[in-house]
Design a protein around this motif. Sequence first.
Motif, mmCIF file in Angstrom:
data_model
loop_
_atom_site.group_PDB
_atom_site.id
_atom_site.type_symbol
_atom_site.label_atom_id
_atom_site.label_comp_id
_atom_site.label_asym_id
_atom_site.label_seq_id
_atom_site.Cartn_x
_atom_site.Cartn_y
_atom_site.Cartn_z
ATOM 1 N N ALA A 166 -20.551 12.615 3.395
ATOM 2 C CA ALA A 166 -21.403 11.435 3.221
ATOM 3 C C ALA A 166 -20.876 10.208 3.975
ATOM 4 N N PRO A 167 -19.626 9.802 3.789
ATOM 5 C CA PRO A 167 -19.153 8.663 4.586
ATOM 6 C C PRO A 167 -19.050 8.982 6.079
ATOM 7 N N ALA B 198 -14.323 7.396 2.072
ATOM 8 C CA ALA B 198 -14.654 6.422 3.114
ATOM 9 C C ALA B 198 -13.380 5.824 3.720
ATOM 10 N N ILE B 199 -12.460 5.403 2.890
ATOM 11 C CA ILE B 199 -11.188 4.848 3.384
ATOM 12 C C ILE B 199 -10.463 5.899 4.224
ATOM 13 N N ASN B 200 -10.456 7.137 3.756
ATOM 14 C CA ASN B 200 -9.755 8.212 4.469
ATOM 15 C C ASN B 200 -10.266 8.418 5.891
ATOM 16 N N LEU C 199 -8.806 -6.211 0.694
ATOM 17 C CA LEU C 199 -8.207 -4.895 0.498
ATOM 18 C C LEU C 199 -6.697 -5.016 0.643
ATOM 19 N N ASN C 200 -5.958 -4.186 -0.078
ATOM 20 C CA ASN C 200 -4.500 -4.290 0.034
ATOM 21 C C ASN C 200 -4.057 -3.923 1.453
ATOM 22 N N VAL C 201 -2.850 -4.304 1.779
ATOM 23 C CA VAL C 201 -2.333 -4.169 3.140
ATOM 24 C C VAL C 201 -2.355 -2.722 3.617
ATOM 25 N N MET C 202 -1.971 -1.806 2.770
ATOM 26 C CA MET C 202 -1.931 -0.405 3.187
ATOM 27 C C MET C 202 -3.344 0.106 3.507
ATOM 28 N N VAL C 203 -4.323 -0.238 2.672
ATOM 29 C CA VAL C 203 -5.700 0.184 2.934
ATOM 30 C C VAL C 203 -6.188 -0.422 4.251
ATOM 31 N N GLN C 204 -5.868 -1.684 4.488
ATOM 32 C CA GLN C 204 -6.250 -2.305 5.760
ATOM 33 C C GLN C 204 -5.610 -1.580 6.937
ATOM 34 N N GLU C 205 -4.356 -1.196 6.812
ATOM 35 C CA GLU C 205 -3.673 -0.466 7.884
ATOM 36 C C GLU C 205 -4.349 0.889 8.131
ATOM 37 N N SER D 269 -6.250 1.824 11.590
ATOM 38 C CA SER D 269 -5.782 3.006 12.316
ATOM 39 C C SER D 269 -6.907 3.983 12.608
ATOM 40 N N GLY D 270 -8.046 3.806 11.933
ATOM 41 C CA GLY D 270 -9.173 4.715 12.111
ATOM 42 C C GLY D 270 -9.260 5.783 11.045
ATOM 43 N N GLY D 271 -8.456 5.655 10.011
ATOM 44 C CA GLY D 271 -8.486 6.610 8.908
ATOM 45 C C GLY D 271 -7.092 7.054 8.510
ATOM 46 N N LEU D 272 -7.033 7.869 7.476
ATOM 47 C CA LEU D 272 -5.750 8.292 6.924
ATOM 48 C C LEU D 272 -4.949 9.167 7.883
ATOM 49 N N VAL D 273 -5.594 10.120 8.538
ATOM 50 C CA VAL D 273 -4.861 11.017 9.443
ATOM 51 C C VAL D 273 -4.245 10.235 10.604
ATOM 52 N N PRO D 274 -4.994 9.372 11.310
ATOM 53 C CA PRO D 274 -4.366 8.584 12.369
ATOM 54 C C PRO D 274 -3.263 7.650 11.843
ATOM 55 N N TYR D 275 -3.467 7.125 10.641
ATOM 56 C CA TYR D 275 -2.451 6.252 10.034
ATOM 57 C C TYR D 275 -1.131 7.019 9.835
#
Length: 165
Positions: A71-72, A96-98, A142-148, A152-158
């Motif tokens: 969905a996201p 969505a964040i991921n 949003l908290n700093v980690m979520v913003q990062e 980064s374009g998502g959790l995997v790139p982060y």
Amino acid sequence: MKNGRVWKFGNDVDTDVIIPGRFLADWNKEPEKLGQYCFCSIDPQFSTKVQPGDIIVAGENFGCGSSRQAAPVAIKYAGIEYVIAVSFARIFYRNAINIGLPVLECPALVEEVKKGDRLAVELDKGEIKNLDTGKVYHFEPLNVMVQEILYSGGLVPYVRNRLNS
């Protein structure tokens, strides 16, 4: 600061409305194709009318229903830059964040904004400006980690960036 046009939806928009199950057979092989089916059950022409950078504004419990990860992804590949709602289903929010799709809760804006309004979002400041009315709305940054993760374009790139640094 990024800006886009508003596409407005109501309460309890579920994941089957966002991307119907019949389009999910091989979605993970070509996720970019999901964008063309985003919201097709509400508006079959939605994906042809959306411009890159547009913004979805919705009511309560956006993304409810199944925990459909696609969905996201469909929303992002349709060209939507942000989803702003009164509230989100928690699994949708995390999915969505991921994938790097910013989801923001701003009830005051949802009440007042209209379809077609142009909004400018400053994620770092927790601020949204309606460029048509001049009104400024605030949301909990949003908290700093979520913003990062988002930048980064998502959790995997982060995670890749963190492991490579």
